[in-house]
Design a protein around this motif. Structure first.
Motif, PDB file in Angstrom:
ATOM      1  N   ALA A  89      -5.631  -9.768  -3.614  1.00 42.96           N
ATOM      2  CA  ALA A  89      -5.898  -9.948  -5.039  1.00 42.96           C
ATOM      3  C   ALA A  89      -6.366  -8.634  -5.672  1.00 42.96           C
ATOM      4  N   GLN A  90      -7.150  -7.854  -4.918  1.00 40.87           N
ATOM      5  CA  GLN A  90      -7.585  -6.549  -5.421  1.00 40.87           C
ATOM      6  C   GLN A  90      -6.388  -5.613  -5.600  1.00 40.87           C
ATOM      7  N   LEU A  91      -5.446  -5.665  -4.660  1.00 37.33           N
ATOM      8  CA  LEU A  91      -4.249  -4.827  -4.783  1.00 37.33           C
ATOM      9  C   LEU A  91      -3.404  -5.251  -5.984  1.00 37.33           C
ATOM     10  N   LEU A  92      -3.365  -6.554  -6.224  1.00 38.55           N
ATOM     11  CA  LEU A  92      -2.666  -7.041  -7.422  1.00 38.55           C
ATOM     12  C   LEU A  92      -3.333  -6.499  -8.686  1.00 38.55           C
ATOM     13  N   PHE A  93      -4.649  -6.503  -8.664  1.00 41.85           N
ATOM     14  CA  PHE A  93      -5.430  -5.974  -9.780  1.00 41.85           C
ATOM     15  C   PHE A  93      -5.115  -4.489  -9.990  1.00 41.85           C
ATOM     16  N   SER A 142       2.208   4.422  -8.992  1.00 39.80           N
ATOM     17  CA  SER A 142       1.175   5.204  -9.659  1.00 39.80           C
ATOM     18  C   SER A 142       1.679   6.595 -10.021  1.00 39.80           C
ATOM     19  N   GLU A 143       2.461   7.184  -9.125  1.00 43.62           N
ATOM     20  CA  GLU A 143       3.004   8.524  -9.394  1.00 43.62           C
ATOM     21  C   GLU A 143       3.909   8.494 -10.621  1.00 43.62           C
ATOM     22  N   LEU A 144       4.715   7.443 -10.734  1.00 44.05           N
ATOM     23  CA  LEU A 144       5.600   7.304 -11.886  1.00 44.05           C
ATOM     24  C   LEU A 144       4.793   7.175 -13.179  1.00 44.05           C
ATOM     25  N   SER A 189       7.975  -6.256  -8.159  1.00 45.62           N
ATOM     26  CA  SER A 189       8.232  -6.230  -6.720  1.00 45.62           C
ATOM     27  C   SER A 189       6.934  -6.361  -5.920  1.00 45.62           C
ATOM     28  N   ILE A 190       5.922  -5.610  -6.326  1.00 42.24           N
ATOM     29  CA  ILE A 190       4.624  -5.651  -5.642  1.00 42.24           C
ATOM     30  C   ILE A 190       3.977  -7.025  -5.799  1.00 42.24           C
ATOM     31  N   ILE A 193       0.842  -1.193   0.000  1.00 43.20           N
ATOM     32  CA  ILE A 193       0.000   0.000   0.000  1.00 43.20           C
ATOM     33  C   ILE A 193       0.881   1.248   0.000  1.00 43.20           C
ATOM     34  N   THR A 194       2.155   1.094   0.413  1.00 44.84           N
ATOM     35  CA  THR A 194       3.090   2.222   0.344  1.00 44.84           C
ATOM     36  C   THR A 194       3.839   2.236  -0.990  1.00 44.84           C
ATOM     37  N   LEU A 195       3.980   1.078  -1.623  1.00 41.66           N
ATOM     38  CA  LEU A 195       4.684   0.999  -2.909  1.00 41.66           C
ATOM     39  C   LEU A 195       3.780   1.388  -4.085  1.00 41.66           C
TER      40      LEU A 195
END
Length: 225
Positions: free
Chosen positions: A186-190, A128-130, A166-167, A121-123
Motif C-alpha cells: 500500500a505504501q508503494l501504491l502511495f 520517477s525518472e520520467l 501497470s504498477i 520496486i524496479t518499475l
C-alpha cells in the motif's frame, strides 16, 4: 528618465522572479531524485534531507508570492507582463506541491519492509525518472519561453499514467496473493500515486508556460497528445 528607471526596475523584478522559480524547481527536482534513491535503498538519512529541503521550497514560494504582489501593486504591469507575473505565481504554487509529493515519497522510506520482494520496486524508479525529466524540461521551457517544448511535455504525461496503471495492477495482485505484504504494498501504491501526481503537475506548469509564451491555451487535442 523616470520611465527608464521604472522599466529597469520592472525588468530586475521579473529577473528575480524567474530566478526564484528556477531555484524552487531545481530543489524540487533534486528532492524527487533523492526521495526515490532513499526509497529504493531504504536510506532514512537521505529521506530526512528531502523532508528538510521542503522547508526551503516552501520559503521560496512565500518569497515569490510577496514579490509578485509587489510587482502588481507597484508596477501595474499590463498584457504580456501581467501574464508573466501571474504565470510565475501559479507555477510557484505547483512546484511547491511537487516538493510536497517528493517529501511524501521520502517519508514512505521507513514504512516499506522487505522491499526487494516487490517487482514494482524496479518499475517505480523508471516512472520517477520520467516524471523528474518532465519537471526538468518544463523548467527549461519556462526559462526559454519555449512553447513547443511545453506542448511536447504535456504529451509525455500519458507515459507516466501508463506506468502508474501497470504498477497499480501489479501491486494489487501482489497484495491478493500475499496478504502479509499489504501494508508495504500500500505504501508503494502511495509512492506511485505521488509520482503520477508529479507528472500531472509538471503538465500543469507546461500548460502555463505555453500560455505565458503564446497567449493561447493548448487545445484539447494538443492537451491529450
Amino acid at each position: 528618465m523616470a520611465a527608464e528607471h521604472t522599466v529597469k526596475a520592472f525588468d530586475e523584478d521579473i529577473t528575480r522572479l524567474r530566478g526564484l522559480i528556477a531555484e524552487m524547481g531545481g530543489l524540487a527536482e533534486v528532492s524527487i531524485n533523492e526521495a526515490m534513491d532513499a526509497l529504493v535503498k531504504g536510506n532514512r538519512e537521505l529521506a530526512s534531507g528531502v523532508v528538510e529541503r521542503d522547508r526551503r521550497i516552501d520559503s521560496i514560494e512565500a518569497e515569490v508570492d510577496r514579490l509578485a504582489v509587489r510587482i502588481i501593486a507597484l508596477r501595474a504591469p499590463m498584457a504580456d507582463d501581467l501574464r508573466e507575473v501571474i504565470a510565475a505565481l501559479k507555477i510557484a504554487g505547483v512546484i511547491e506541491r511537487i516538493g510536497d509529493y517528493a517529501k511524501n515519497i521520502a517519508k514512505s522510506t521507513s514504512k516499506i519492509q522487505n522491499r526487494r520482494q516487490f517487482e514494482p520496486i524496479t518499475l517505480i524508479p523508471a516512472m520517477s525518472e520520467l516524471a523528474s525529466e518532465m519537471v526538468h524540461d518544463v523548467l527549461t521551457a519556462y526559462a526559454a519561453r519555449d512553447a513547443d517544448l511545453a506542448a511536447e511535455i504535456v504529451a509525455r504525461d500519458d507515459k507516466v499514467d501508463a506506468f502508474y496503471e501497470s504498477i497499480f495492477r501489479n501491486l494489487v495482485s501482489h497484495m491478493m496473493e500475499n496478504p502479509s505484504t499489504i501494508s508495504s504494498a500500500a505504501q508503494l501504491l502511495f509512492v506511485a500515486r505521488n509520482i503520477e501526481r508529479i507528472g500531472d503537475h509538471a503538465t500543469n506548469v507546461a500548460e502555463m508556460v505555453y500560455y505565458a509564451a503564446t497567449g493561447n491555451y493548448l487545445t484539447d487535442k494538443e492537451d491529450k497528445g
